[in-house]
Design a protein around this motif. Structure first.
Motif, PDB file in Angstrom:
ATOM      1  N   ILE A 242      33.091  38.183  -5.598  1.00 41.51           N
ATOM      2  CA  ILE A 242      32.938  38.716  -4.453  1.00 41.51           C
ATOM      3  C   ILE A 242      31.632  40.133  -4.128  1.00 41.51           C
ATOM      4  O   ILE A 242      31.179  40.242  -3.252  1.00 41.51           O
ATOM      5  CB  ILE A 242      33.298  40.594  -5.749  1.00 41.51           C
ATOM      6  N   ASN A 248      29.031  44.738  -1.192  1.00 38.11           N
ATOM      7  CA  ASN A 248      29.099  44.851  -3.358  1.00 38.11           C
ATOM      8  C   ASN A 248      28.041  44.115  -3.849  1.00 38.11           C
ATOM      9  O   ASN A 248      28.033  44.014  -4.588  1.00 38.11           O
ATOM     10  CB  ASN A 248      29.993  43.708  -2.743  1.00 38.11           C
ATOM     11  N   LEU A 263      35.768  46.812  -2.402  1.00 28.74           N
ATOM     12  CA  LEU A 263      35.717  44.968  -3.617  1.00 28.74           C
ATOM     13  C   LEU A 263      37.711  44.747  -3.071  1.00 28.74           C
ATOM     14  O   LEU A 263      37.542  43.443  -3.026  1.00 28.74           O
ATOM     15  CB  LEU A 263      35.964  46.192  -5.058  1.00 28.74           C
ATOM     16  N   THR A 266      37.506  42.772  -0.163  1.00 23.38           N
ATOM     17  CA  THR A 266      36.719  41.303  -0.055  1.00 23.38           C
ATOM     18  C   THR A 266      37.806  40.125  -0.951  1.00 23.38           C
ATOM     19  O   THR A 266      37.568  39.328  -0.302  1.00 23.38           O
ATOM     20  CB  THR A 266      35.419  41.645  -1.181  1.00 23.38           C
ATOM     21  N   THR A 267      38.411  41.001  -1.835  1.00 24.53           N
ATOM     22  CA  THR A 267      39.920  40.237  -2.179  1.00 24.53           C
ATOM     23  C   THR A 267      40.893  39.928  -1.761  1.00 24.53           C
ATOM     24  O   THR A 267      41.166  38.543  -1.917  1.00 24.53           O
ATOM     25  CB  THR A 267      40.091  40.746  -3.826  1.00 24.53           C
TER      26      THR A 267
END
Length: 318
Positions: A242, A248, A263, A266-267
């Motif tokens: 991440i 981030n 976040l 991002t995942t």
């Protein structure tokens, strides 16, 4: 379906590394919420292609630029991009997309779509000047003034749940809220691995009120400095994943919910790219940090299908 009564613009040339590929878009498009004009309540037709909207959000997340700095080649005003980012987060659609992608990744890797064991860890990051005093704190252990991220991943390192809070409380304090949320959203989870900071009374609390078995992985007795530890190296690797998104690296968001949304994006990008690649081959030898398993019949895993009763008392969340 966009149900727009105006001519759709031509597909833009995709030359940014964060842009979706055709294979990724084929995975993400069915998961996006339906446009308002297709719902019974009605709504205004969307003017911009959704793929350009997703690409613009991923550009901001991957490159860490300001919302006002969205490149003009996307053909979308930055306020429109931020509006989609905010609405999808507030409606819960972003969390739903993340959950469905997580199950798809596990099936893609030949695993059960729902995991029964997770790993917990935290990360403190500095807060920018845009982070207010009411939503930031000082982590005396890491000497960082900002916010703390609490991350739950499965045994393959895929993020399952993330929570952001102030950096000042001890890890065991916000972990109660995170584990409570985990029990509600993933009742099949039975074991949680964590470091020694989550030990003590939290172990008894998780077992008594949530029916979770919390196990700690302590440091080695001869450990001097950083060392790769069993189970914990998986969540450390997820944190490094991440951190590849520059948004981030520090916390720039005024709202904690927006930090969690970045976040999550991002995942989502990580899992969408994982689904476009062939599944990794099974590991023939254990990781260097993992103890070697005894040769013989593997130990069966019991999956609890029905969640246990949860006691919603004032003292349960103290």
């Amino acid at each position: 379906m966009t149900c727009t009564d105006i001519e759709q613009p031509t597909v833009r040339e995709r030359h940014h590394p964060s842009d979706t590929t055709d294979a990724e878009w084929a995975i993400l498009e069915p998961l996006l919420p339906k446009p308002a004009c297709t719902r019974p309540t009605g709504g205004r037709p969307e003017k911009h292609p959704r793929r350009n909207v997703v690409d613009a959000i991923r550009y901001v997340n991957d490159n860490g630029v300001k919302w006002r700095s969205v490149p003009v080649d996307y053909g979308i005003p930055w306020r429109t991009v931020f509006g989609f980012f905010q609405r999808w987060r507030a409606s819960g659609d972003l969390a739903r997309i993340h959950a469905e992608l997580h199950e798809q990744v596990r099936v893609h890797d030949g695993l059960n779509p729902r995991t029964v064991a997770v790993i917990l860890d935290s990360q403190s990051v500095k807060g920018a000047e845009t982070v207010g005093n009411g939503s930031r704190g000082f982590d005396g252990h890491k000497m960082i003034n900002g916010r703390k991220r609490h991350l739950l991943v499965d045994m393959r390192g895929m993020p399952l749940t993330v929570m952001v809070g102030v950096a000042s409380p001890h890890d065991s304090v916000p972990a109660r809220d995170l584990l409570f949320h985990l029990r509600l959203t993933h009742p099949e989870v039975t074991v949680v691995w964590a470091d020694s900071a989550y030990g003590g009374t939290l172990i008894d609390w998780a077992r008594s009120f949530l029916g979770l078995t919390l196990k700690t992985v302590p440091r080695r007795k001869d450990q001097d400095g950083f060392a790769v530890l069993a189970k914990r190296w998986r969540v450390e690797r997820a944190i490094s994943w991440i951190m590849r998104a520059r948004r981030n690296v520090r916390d720039y968001e005024r709202l904690i919910s927006h930090s969690e949304a970045h976040l999550t994006w991002t995942t989502i990008t990580l899992m969408a790219r994982r689904l476009t690649r062939p599944p990794p081959p099974p590991r023939t030898t254990p990781h260097l940090a993992e103890p070697a398993k005894a040769v013989g019949k593997p130990t069966p895993i019991r999956i609890r299908m029905q969640p246990q009763a949860i006691r919603l008392t004032p003292t349960a969340l103290c």
